[in-house]
Scaffold this motif. Structure first.
Motif, PDB file in Angstrom:
ATOM      1  N   VAL A 284       0.837  -1.212   0.000  1.00 53.74           N
ATOM      2  CA  VAL A 284       0.000   0.000   0.000  1.00 53.74           C
ATOM      3  C   VAL A 284       0.862   1.248   0.000  1.00 53.74           C
ATOM      4  O   VAL A 284       0.397   2.348   0.324  1.00 53.74           O
ATOM      5  CB  VAL A 284      -0.990   0.005   1.189  1.00 53.74           C
ATOM      6  CG1 VAL A 284      -1.950  -1.162   1.091  1.00 53.74           C
ATOM      7  CG2 VAL A 284      -0.256  -0.001   2.521  1.00 53.74           C
ATOM      8  N   GLY A 285       2.147   1.092  -0.329  1.00 56.55           N
ATOM      9  CA  GLY A 285       3.035   2.239  -0.483  1.00 56.55           C
ATOM     10  C   GLY A 285       3.720   2.705   0.782  1.00 56.55           C
ATOM     11  O   GLY A 285       4.373   3.746   0.790  1.00 56.55           O
ATOM     12  N   VAL A 286       3.598   1.945   1.875  1.00 61.40           N
ATOM     13  CA  VAL A 286       4.220   2.334   3.142  1.00 61.40           C
ATOM     14  C   VAL A 286       5.507   1.520   3.333  1.00 61.40           C
ATOM     15  O   VAL A 286       5.481   0.285   3.279  1.00 61.40           O
ATOM     16  CB  VAL A 286       3.270   2.108   4.330  1.00 61.40           C
ATOM     17  CG1 VAL A 286       3.980   2.384   5.656  1.00 61.40           C
ATOM     18  CG2 VAL A 286       2.040   3.001   4.197  1.00 61.40           C
ATOM     19  N   THR A 287       6.614   2.220   3.544  1.00 59.62           N
ATOM     20  CA  THR A 287       7.901   1.560   3.762  1.00 59.62           C
ATOM     21  C   THR A 287       8.193   1.509   5.256  1.00 59.62           C
ATOM     22  O   THR A 287       8.293   2.538   5.917  1.00 59.62           O
ATOM     23  CB  THR A 287       9.040   2.318   3.054  1.00 59.62           C
ATOM     24  OG1 THR A 287       8.764   2.365   1.654  1.00 59.62           O
ATOM     25  CG2 THR A 287      10.378   1.631   3.284  1.00 59.62           C
ATOM     26  N   MET A 288       8.302   0.298   5.776  1.00 60.85           N
ATOM     27  CA  MET A 288       8.609   0.109   7.195  1.00 60.85           C
ATOM     28  C   MET A 288      10.015  -0.473   7.316  1.00 60.85           C
ATOM     29  O   MET A 288      10.279  -1.594   6.866  1.00 60.85           O
ATOM     30  CB  MET A 288       7.587  -0.835   7.842  1.00 60.85           C
ATOM     31  CG  MET A 288       7.742  -0.958   9.355  1.00 60.85           C
ATOM     32  SD  MET A 288       6.456  -1.999  10.114  1.00 60.85           S
ATOM     33  CE  MET A 288       7.185  -3.632   9.933  1.00 60.85           C
ATOM     34  N   GLU A 289      10.906   0.305   7.894  1.00 57.50           N
ATOM     35  CA  GLU A 289      12.288  -0.122   8.041  1.00 57.50           C
ATOM     36  C   GLU A 289      12.513  -0.698   9.436  1.00 57.50           C
ATOM     37  O   GLU A 289      12.128  -0.086  10.441  1.00 57.50           O
ATOM     38  CB  GLU A 289      13.240   1.046   7.792  1.00 57.50           C
ATOM     39  CG  GLU A 289      13.148   1.584   6.356  1.00 57.50           C
ATOM     40  CD  GLU A 289      14.089   2.749   6.121  1.00 57.50           C
ATOM     41  OE1 GLU A 289      14.479   3.423   7.119  1.00 57.50           O
ATOM     42  OE2 GLU A 289      14.427   3.009   4.956  1.00 57.50           O
ATOM     43  N   LEU A 290      13.165  -1.851   9.498  1.00 61.36           N
ATOM     44  CA  LEU A 290      13.418  -2.528  10.768  1.00 61.36           C
ATOM     45  C   LEU A 290      14.763  -2.122  11.350  1.00 61.36           C
ATOM     46  O   LEU A 290      15.771  -2.068  10.623  1.00 61.36           O
ATOM     47  CB  LEU A 290      13.406  -4.046  10.582  1.00 61.36           C
ATOM     48  CG  LEU A 290      12.054  -4.755  10.642  1.00 61.36           C
ATOM     49  CD1 LEU A 290      11.105  -4.228   9.571  1.00 61.36           C
ATOM     50  CD2 LEU A 290      12.244  -6.255  10.471  1.00 61.36           C
ATOM     51  N   GLU A 291      14.750  -1.819  12.638  1.00 63.21           N
ATOM     52  CA  GLU A 291      15.986  -1.537  13.372  1.00 63.21           C
ATOM     53  C   GLU A 291      16.126  -2.579  14.489  1.00 63.21           C
ATOM     54  O   GLU A 291      15.657  -2.382  15.599  1.00 63.21           O
ATOM     55  CB  GLU A 291      15.953  -0.128  13.975  1.00 63.21           C
ATOM     56  CG  GLU A 291      17.234   0.249  14.692  1.00 63.21           C
ATOM     57  CD  GLU A 291      17.156   1.593  15.388  1.00 63.21           C
ATOM     58  OE1 GLU A 291      18.112   1.921  16.137  1.00 63.21           O
ATOM     59  OE2 GLU A 291      16.154   2.330  15.207  1.00 63.21           O
ATOM     60  N   PRO A 292      16.789  -3.716  14.193  1.00 65.26           N
ATOM     61  CA  PRO A 292      16.957  -4.746  15.224  1.00 65.26           C
ATOM     62  C   PRO A 292      17.885  -4.254  16.330  1.00 65.26           C
ATOM     63  O   PRO A 292      18.909  -3.620  16.063  1.00 65.26           O
ATOM     64  CB  PRO A 292      17.583  -5.919  14.454  1.00 65.26           C
ATOM     65  CG  PRO A 292      17.377  -5.610  13.003  1.00 65.26           C
ATOM     66  CD  PRO A 292      17.376  -4.117  12.916  1.00 65.26           C
ATOM     67  N   MET A 293      17.532  -4.542  17.575  1.00 69.08           N
ATOM     68  CA  MET A 293      18.329  -4.098  18.711  1.00 69.08           C
ATOM     69  C   MET A 293      18.426  -5.209  19.743  1.00 69.08           C
ATOM     70  O   MET A 293      17.484  -5.989  19.917  1.00 69.08           O
ATOM     71  CB  MET A 293      17.696  -2.858  19.365  1.00 69.08           C
ATOM     72  CG  MET A 293      17.453  -1.701  18.436  1.00 69.08           C
ATOM     73  SD  MET A 293      16.714  -0.277  19.302  1.00 69.08           S
ATOM     74  CE  MET A 293      18.147   0.358  20.152  1.00 69.08           C
TER      75      MET A 293
END
Length: 568
Positions: free
Chosen positions: A424-433
């Motif tokens: 749907v055009g949403v970019t979700m970037e993962l930041e593993p911690m």
């Protein structure tokens, strides 16, 4: 304040509770003493966070629960081994009829002034530990010291103990909590909760943040700790507790040593179980069960709904998540039923949070939810795009989420959600911690706009308070609703409500919160616990306090002969 004592008595077990009157276990074989019990717990990838209750660390009762004791404890004889009233699968929810006394033998509610009076067990002694303290008698002054110190800690969670005016030793074996107002959740706040383990003042004087100085009244003593490897507990030979079996009292604990293994790698954990190097393992992934049943058909099993399910928390104080249309859109963009079917292979409940299906009295099934909540669990990417456009994001947007890298499920589900949102055009970037850094971001409220959140349900009052009231430590949604906060306080402090009224009102609050879409709601998966046949006096119980398995482990014995016969 008007206090309806007649109504309080049956609802809260405030009639005197005598543990000796509880039904006794029936078991065909007498217990065996000695040996080592090796366990992989529900948190094999998280080392101890603090040994001191003053630090208000959520995992404290888990790590110290064999050494430090609480006023109250879950009554295991009301569970699978006894009357079957409660499974003890939840992290911190115990119906009134399944709560028993630990350091407190009985308790009662009194008025004028309003107070809770605890009658403590006599003849309990603190463990003797060189460099910390000599053994001495446990008294009411110790309870007052420990609870007052926790209440006054700068790390104390807002609202948590505000209803208590003071703790006072009425006599040597009586501790009284004088209340400013009533709280239906008092037992969770300082009776058998996360932050109310009773510590001696000598431990603070010696340095309470050092594992070597951990000292309590419990069945074991912590004798070795290697962060990221194992916690080793040795038997307290002077422990006060007993276990009734077939009408006879047996001195606890049964094992000489309990070793909790800390193993981050899932495949290494499975190998340890499969080869018998571990006797009992919690948190067995459903995908591994079928294979284990083939390779190790002797294993015993129990299944439980994840006590700490996932949500994708959306910061409601941060754009674009201050707009409910955006939050609704993200829910509609994720095919939650497909996650249940494809990822969890059906081993999950569509509604994982806030109130799970394992709370049948409080849970509202999806079919009974209002339309605005039902819609959040439907898959409609076309409507998701429409809502995004209406909110001013026709081309979508980009945001970051922080994820606990130590949790395989968190990482994998986050990747699935990212793939859905991309459509749907949403970019979700993962930041593993790593967990400690990940947790610190949330508790300091410096976390990213999205936060892959795993939090136990607590109990029906606690879930609303800790996750959805302003200023709370465990509120990554930054949920701030004046009506909700006021309504919750009215409920928790009203002693005149019946149990039926409480359930009805709390169910309504849960539905209200879900409709606000503070998160992308995600399914709650099932997990398994496995144990070898030589593990005796265990029936699949998980907790008898707030994430506290210690008293369960202390009642287990190892059938050494059977273990040898099986080649281990």
């Amino acid at each position: 304040m008007r206090t309806n004592v007649k109504r309080l008595l049956p609802c809260l077990l405030v009639a005197v509770l005598i543990m000796g009157l509880q039904p006794t276990l029936s078991n065909a074989e007498p217990p065996q003493y000695g040996g080592t019990l090796q366990i992989i717990s529900q948190y094999p990838y998280i080392p101890a966070l603090s040994w001191d209750s003053y630090d208000w660390n959520w995992k404290h009762a888990h790590d110290t629960g064999l050494v430090l004791e609480h006023l109250l404890v879950g009554d295991l004889q009301k569970g699978p081994r006894g009357t079957q009233q409660h499974k003890f699968h939840h992290n911190a929810w115990f119906p009134p009829d399944s709560r028993g006394g630990e350091l407190a033998e009985s308790w009662e509610v009194k008025r004028d002034p309003l107070r809770l009076v605890f009658h403590l067990r006599k003849g309990i002694n603190w463990q003797e530990k060189p460099g910390v303290m000599k053994s001495r008698e446990f008294t009411a002054e110790d309870v007052v010291y420990s609870l007052t110190r926790s209440k006054n800690s700068p790390k104390a969670i807002p609202l948590y103990l505000d209803f208590v005016d003071r703790f006072e030793a009425t006599d040597k074996y009586t501790m009284t909590a004088f209340l400013k107002e009533w709280s239906w959740n008092w037992w969770y706040r300082f009776g058998m909760g996360y932050y109310d383990a009773i510590q001696p003042p000598e431990m603070e004087a010696a340095g309470s943040r050092k594992w070597e100085n951990l000292c309590g009244t419990g069945p074991f003593m912590l004798t070795d700790y290697v962060s990221g490897s194992a916690m080793t507990f040795s038997k307290n030979k002077n422990y006060w507790g007993k276990e009734p079996i077939d009408g006879k009292d047996y001195q606890l604990p049964f094992c000489d040593t309990i070793k909790e293994m800390l193993i981050k790698d899932p495949s290494t954990r499975l190998t340890a179980l499969r080869t018998g190097k571990v006797d009992l393992m919690h948190l067995v992934d459903f995908r591994d069960v079928k294979n284990l049943k083939k390779t190790n058909p002797e294993l015993k099993w129990d299944r439980y709904l994840a006590p700490s399910p996932l949500t994708l928390a959306l910061r409601m104080d941060t754009k674009p998540f201050d707009d409910i249309r955006v939050r609704q859109a993200l829910n509609l963009a994720v095919n939650q039923q497909e996650i249940v079917d494809a990822y969890f292979e059906g081993e999950a409940e569509l509604i994982g949070y806030p109130y799970p299906a394992s709370w049948p009295e409080y849970h509202t099934p999806l079919k009974d939810m209002p339309p605005e909540v039902k819609e959040l669990f439907s898959y409609d990417p076309k409507k998701a795009k429409k809502l995004l456009a209406e909110a001013g994001y026709p081309d979508g947007f980009k945001f970051t989420i922080q994820v606990n890298s130590g949790s395989q499920v968190s990482m994998e589900v986050a990747q699935m959600v990212a793939a859905y949102l991309a459509q749907v055009g949403v970019t979700m970037e993962l930041e593993p911690m790593q967990y400690s850094a990940y947790l610190s971001k949330m508790t300091s409220k410096t976390h990213s706009p999205g936060y892959m959140f795993s939090n136990d349900h607590g109990n029906p009052f606690a879930t609303i308070r800790k996750n959805f009231l302003p200023g709370q430590t465990w509120n990554p949604y930054m949920f701030n609703d004046e009506w909700l906060a006021k309504k919750w306080h009215e409920l928790v402090s009203n002693p005149d409500l019946s149990e039926e009224e409480l359930i009805k009102e709390l169910k309504a609050l849960n539905v209200y919160v879900m409709g606000k879409a503070p998160a992308v709601w995600l399914p709650g998966g099932y997990y398994y616990v496995a144990w070898w046949p030589w593990v005796k006096n265990y029936y699949g119980e998980q907790r008898v306090g707030a994430i506290r398995p210690g008293p369960i482990w202390a009642r287990i014995w190892i059938d050494q002969e059977l273990k040898k016969k099986m080649g281990y």
